[in-house]
Scaffold this active site. Structure first.
Site, PDB file in Angstrom:
ATOM      1  N   ARG A  47       0.829  -1.217   0.000  1.00 34.94           N
ATOM      2  CA  ARG A  47       0.000   0.000   0.000  1.00 34.94           C
ATOM      3  C   ARG A  47       0.859   1.261   0.000  1.00 34.94           C
ATOM      4  O   ARG A  47       0.448   2.311  -0.469  1.00 34.94           O
ATOM      5  CB  ARG A  47      -0.980  -0.016   1.182  1.00 34.94           C
ATOM      6  CG  ARG A  47      -1.846   1.227   1.293  1.00 34.94           C
ATOM      7  CD  ARG A  47      -3.159   1.031   2.078  1.00 34.94           C
ATOM      8  NE  ARG A  47      -3.049   0.145   3.212  1.00 34.94           N
ATOM      9  CZ  ARG A  47      -2.452   0.468   4.375  1.00 34.94           C
ATOM     10  NH1 ARG A  47      -1.967   1.667   4.562  1.00 34.94           N
ATOM     11  NH2 ARG A  47      -2.395  -0.425   5.351  1.00 34.94           N
ATOM     12  N   TYR A  99     -15.964  16.916 -14.946  1.00 33.09           N
ATOM     13  CA  TYR A  99     -16.361  15.508 -15.024  1.00 33.09           C
ATOM     14  C   TYR A  99     -17.413  15.231 -13.941  1.00 33.09           C
ATOM     15  O   TYR A  99     -17.193  15.545 -12.771  1.00 33.09           O
ATOM     16  CB  TYR A  99     -15.129  14.613 -14.862  1.00 33.09           C
ATOM     17  CG  TYR A  99     -15.463  13.151 -14.937  1.00 33.09           C
ATOM     18  CD1 TYR A  99     -15.756  12.551 -16.153  1.00 33.09           C
ATOM     19  CD2 TYR A  99     -15.511  12.376 -13.787  1.00 33.09           C
ATOM     20  CE1 TYR A  99     -16.091  11.210 -16.224  1.00 33.09           C
ATOM     21  CE2 TYR A  99     -15.832  11.040 -13.851  1.00 33.09           C
ATOM     22  CZ  TYR A  99     -16.125  10.465 -15.068  1.00 33.09           C
ATOM     23  OH  TYR A  99     -16.454   9.131 -15.128  1.00 33.09           O
ATOM     24  N   ASP A 171      -7.156  18.499 -15.132  1.00 33.11           N
ATOM     25  CA  ASP A 171      -7.537  17.146 -15.546  1.00 33.11           C
ATOM     26  C   ASP A 171      -7.190  17.033 -17.034  1.00 33.11           C
ATOM     27  O   ASP A 171      -7.837  17.641 -17.880  1.00 33.11           O
ATOM     28  CB  ASP A 171      -9.041  16.933 -15.295  1.00 33.11           C
ATOM     29  CG  ASP A 171      -9.482  15.492 -15.560  1.00 33.11           C
ATOM     30  OD1 ASP A 171      -8.790  14.781 -16.319  1.00 33.11           O
ATOM     31  OD2 ASP A 171     -10.536  15.091 -15.024  1.00 33.11           O
ATOM     32  N   LYS A 196      -8.607   5.645 -19.142  1.00 36.30           N
ATOM     33  CA  LYS A 196      -8.997   6.094 -20.479  1.00 36.30           C
ATOM     34  C   LYS A 196      -7.818   5.929 -21.447  1.00 36.30           C
ATOM     35  O   LYS A 196      -7.362   4.820 -21.650  1.00 36.30           O
ATOM     36  CB  LYS A 196      -9.515   7.532 -20.390  1.00 36.30           C
ATOM     37  CG  LYS A 196     -10.507   7.767 -19.239  1.00 36.30           C
ATOM     38  CD  LYS A 196     -11.836   7.067 -19.450  1.00 36.30           C
ATOM     39  CE  LYS A 196     -12.745   7.102 -18.226  1.00 36.30           C
ATOM     40  NZ  LYS A 196     -13.078   8.421 -17.724  1.00 36.30           N
TER      41      LYS A 196
HETATM   42  C1  LIG Z   1     -13.317   8.896 -16.490  1.00 38.30           C
HETATM   43  C2  LIG Z   1     -12.858  10.234 -16.084  1.00 38.30           C
HETATM   44  C3  LIG Z   1     -12.519  10.484 -14.752  1.00 38.30           C
HETATM   45  C4  LIG Z   1     -12.689   9.461 -13.646  1.00 38.30           C
HETATM   46  O1  LIG Z   1     -11.905   8.314 -13.815  1.00 38.30           O
HETATM   47  P1  LIG Z   1     -12.323   6.892 -13.171  1.00 38.30           P
HETATM   48  O2  LIG Z   1     -11.158   6.002 -13.449  1.00 38.30           O
HETATM   49  O3  LIG Z   1     -13.599   6.470 -13.829  1.00 38.30           O
HETATM   50  O4  LIG Z   1     -12.517   7.111 -11.702  1.00 38.30           O
HETATM   51  C5  LIG Z   1     -12.033  11.737 -14.444  1.00 38.30           C
HETATM   52  N1  LIG Z   1     -11.903  12.702 -15.368  1.00 38.30           N
HETATM   53  C6  LIG Z   1     -12.251  12.508 -16.666  1.00 38.30           C
HETATM   54  C7  LIG Z   1     -12.096  13.605 -17.647  1.00 38.30           C
HETATM   55  C8  LIG Z   1     -12.726  11.256 -17.062  1.00 38.30           C
HETATM   56  O5  LIG Z   1     -13.070  11.059 -18.327  1.00 38.30           O
END
Ligand SMILES: *Cc1c(COP(=O)(O)O)cnc(C)c1O
Length: 373
Positions: A47, A99, A171, A196
């Site tokens: 962890r 988001y 982000d 993603k």
């Molecule tokens: C999917 C996404 C997130 C969150 O990610 P998770 O792995 O689903 O928790 C945050 N920001 C953006 C722009 C996203 O597309």
């Protein structure tokens, strides 16, 4: 070194004990100590840190041009670890169309953590300055944004936040460091849902933060991760690292295809508006051209006949996979408001596309029949 080379070579080495070219996955949860009790290789417990995660974090730091990176179990865990590291009483400014799950978190959990939040249209000049308060500690930016593909001018936004000493988080999930490097534009922290484009194959969940400086802030957030436990597993760390190796070619190919698809969609009578920063008519086109090297794989568009027609058009697609998420090799299509559910602020006529690695002609043929264009 150019970013394509960094993507392949960051944290890359031939394993001296086996000669293996691909890195090993170390699944061990615990690590040995010498006679004096000193950890043999710096690790003590999974962890806190582990060798596979270290490789991923080193590669992420190199790609974003930061001094430190932290991998998490999801994009949500990564972003909210920053919020959890803020002092009580801190105020956070977020984009109106942040988001959606962060919007839910800010509404439901920030008050519990002693934080306040203001949502503002941060792609508009003047909106950020108007939203700041003396106790603002964090300015949260997302560009391009989800699902409207709004573009925020990152350099002046970071400068405005810095004037009152607030941290700037971007982000960068939609752009990836191949197309945009927020730390070079004044950000302190870059956030990724590695689920993603970085993972890139729709088969791993993860999140990451990259910090411009290794220091008090990055260590505080590391402490949040260690104690609250939102870590990435060694196997998931390995899968994301594997994805990074091909990120540059995927991001560029997907951007080229997305531009072709967006241009064609803009001419369909069934489509009233296309949101893609690569189109000259997009309000953020010029800014995106300055701060990105290409416009990305995400497109959204409005169906002229409205919500029901949008849902029906999505239902008629054959090659696009009807599913949420983005950044994978297969192209995805969704009626965004349905995907986001009750908390959604997405317009009812909005369809979102994630462009994958298929040939754009085949994708366009599918969209043409689905939209009866
Ligand atoms: C999917 C996404 C997130 C969150 O990610 P998770 O792995 O689903 O928790 C945050 N920001 C953006 C722009 C996203 O597309």
């Amino acid at each position: 070194m150019r970013i394509e080379t960094v993507a392949v070579h960051a944290a890359f080495s031939v394993d001296p004990s086996t000669g293996a070219v691909a890195p090993p996955i170390h699944l061990s949860t615990t690590f040995g100590r010498d006679e004096a009790g000193v950890p043999l290789a710096g690790h003590t417990y999974v962890r806190e840190s582990n060798p596979t995660q270290d490789l991923l974090e080193e590669a992420l730091s190199r790609l974003e041009g930061g001094e430190a990176a932290l991998a998490f179990g999801s994009g949500m865990a990564a972003g909210l670890a920053v919020a959890q590291a803020l002092p009580q009483g801190s105020h956070v400014v977020l984009p109106e169309d942040v988001y959606y799950a962060y919007r839910v978190a800010a509404r439901e959990f920030f008050p519990v953590w002693g934080l306040t939040a203001t949502f503002a249209p941060l792609d508009q000049p003047g909106a950020l300055a108007g939203a700041l308060r003396p106790e603002t500690r964090l300015v949260w930016l997302e560009s391009p944004s989800n699902p409207l593909l709004r573009i925020t001018d990152l350099i002046p936004s970071a400068a405005i936040a810095k004037r009152i000493g607030a941290l700037v988080l971007v982000d960068n999930t939609f752009a990836t460091p191949i197309l945009q490097r927020p730390l070079d534009l004044g950000a302190d922290i870059v956030l990724h849902a590695t689920t993603k484009g970085m993972g890139g194959h729709s088969d791993v969940q993860g999140g990451a933060l990259v910090f411009s400086r290794k220091g008090e802030l990055s260590e505080k957030v590391r402490h949040v991760r260690t104690i609250l436990g939102a870590v990435s597993s060694p196997f998931n760390s390995w899968l994301v690292l594997r994805g990074l190796r091909t990120l540059a070619v995927r991001a560029r190919f997907q951007s080229e295809s997305a531009l072709a698809v967006a241009q064609a969609l803009a001419a369909y009578p069934a489509v009233s508006r296309v949101n893609y920063p690569g189109l000259p008519g997009h309000p953020g086109h010029e800014t995106a051209g300055r701060q990105m090297t290409a416009f990305g794989s995400m497109i959204s568009f409005h169906v002229a006949a409205g919500r029901e027609a949008a849902i029906e058009a999505v239902g008629r697609t054959r090659l696009f996979t009807r599913a949420t998420s983005l950044g994978g090799v297969e192209s995805l299509i969704e009626h965004r408001a349905t995907s986001e559910g009750a908390a959604s602020t997405a317009p009812g006529d909005l369809v979102r596309l994630s462009i994958g690695l298929e040939h754009p002609d085949d994708l366009l043929a599918d969209l043409a029949q689905a939209l009866k264009a």
